[in-house]
Design a protein around this motif. Structure first.
Motif, mmCIF file in Angstrom:
data_model
loop_
_atom_site.group_PDB
_atom_site.id
_atom_site.type_symbol
_atom_site.label_atom_id
_atom_site.label_comp_id
_atom_site.label_asym_id
_atom_site.label_seq_id
_atom_site.Cartn_x
_atom_site.Cartn_y
_atom_site.Cartn_z
ATOM 1 N N ARG A 146 0.830 -1.209 0.000
ATOM 2 C CA ARG A 146 0.000 0.000 0.000
ATOM 3 C C ARG A 146 0.861 1.254 0.000
ATOM 4 N NH1 ARG A 146 -4.714 -1.952 4.188
ATOM 5 N NH2 ARG A 146 -6.038 -2.897 2.614
ATOM 6 N N GLY A 172 1.943 3.152 -3.242
ATOM 7 C CA GLY A 172 1.074 4.094 -3.942
ATOM 8 C C GLY A 172 -0.043 3.436 -4.712
ATOM 9 N N ASP A 173 -0.795 4.291 -5.423
ATOM 10 C CA ASP A 173 -1.916 3.809 -6.224
ATOM 11 C C ASP A 173 -1.443 2.771 -7.231
ATOM 12 O OD1 ASP A 173 -3.668 5.460 -4.899
ATOM 13 O OD2 ASP A 173 -3.662 7.011 -6.447
ATOM 14 N N GLY A 174 -2.279 1.809 -7.481
ATOM 15 C CA GLY A 174 -1.947 0.760 -8.439
ATOM 16 C C GLY A 174 -1.276 -0.443 -7.798
ATOM 17 N N TRP A 175 -1.240 -0.483 -6.467
ATOM 18 C CA TRP A 175 -0.540 -1.573 -5.790
ATOM 19 C C TRP A 175 -1.189 -2.916 -6.072
ATOM 20 C CZ3 TRP A 175 -3.003 -4.422 -1.974
ATOM 21 C CH2 TRP A 175 -4.142 -3.870 -1.402
ATOM 22 N N GLN A 176 -2.492 -2.973 -6.240
ATOM 23 C CA GLN A 176 -3.145 -4.245 -6.531
ATOM 24 C C GLN A 176 -2.766 -4.746 -7.925
ATOM 25 O OE1 GLN A 176 -7.152 -2.963 -5.693
ATOM 26 N NE2 GLN A 176 -7.158 -4.062 -3.736
ATOM 27 N N THR A 177 -2.656 -3.830 -8.864
ATOM 28 C CA THR A 177 -2.222 -4.204 -10.208
ATOM 29 C C THR A 177 -0.792 -4.721 -10.174
ATOM 30 O OG1 THR A 177 -3.695 -2.576 -11.194
ATOM 31 C CG2 THR A 177 -1.863 -3.343 -12.565
#
Length: 110
Positions: A84, A87-92
């Motif tokens: 996490r 930053g943004d896009g961690w799941q991708t």
């Protein structure tokens, strides 16, 4: 008040310098914003129907080639915190990392 016709004849650099002199500093994106305004790309009007049709998430009709499936997975707290924190896009990025690992093992194609 200036008309749109008057706006099109403005010297953008001169206007930008005057605005920045008044602000006392350089303003990032100012010249781009002035260029958009001069080109008439400003103050879009949205109808109530357009606003209602624009909902959170992906726009209607945008389909990915491969549909992803939501899953629940349990991860160590420190691993999850590190992901996490990236930053943004961690799941991708998790998906990409798992795919690369499985591709190395010959389980999926990359």
């Amino acid at each position: 008040m200036k008309s749109l016709k008057d706006l099109k004849s403005l010297d953008l650099d001169k206007v930008a310098k005057a605005i920045e002199a008044d602000a006392g500093q350089a303003l990032p994106g100012l010249r781009e914003s002035l260029s958009e305004a001069k080109a008439g790309e400003f103050a879009q009007t949205h109808t109530p129907e357009q606003i209602i049709s624009r909902r959170r998430g992906r726009p209607v009709g945008s389909k990915q080639a491969v549909t992803k499936e939501a899953v629940k997975i349990r991860l160590d707290a420190d691993v999850l915190a590190a992901l996490r924190a990236s930053g943004d896009g961690w799941q991708t990025r998790i998906n990409d990392t798992l795919r690369a690992s499985l591709a190395l093992a010959g389980k999926v194609t990359s």
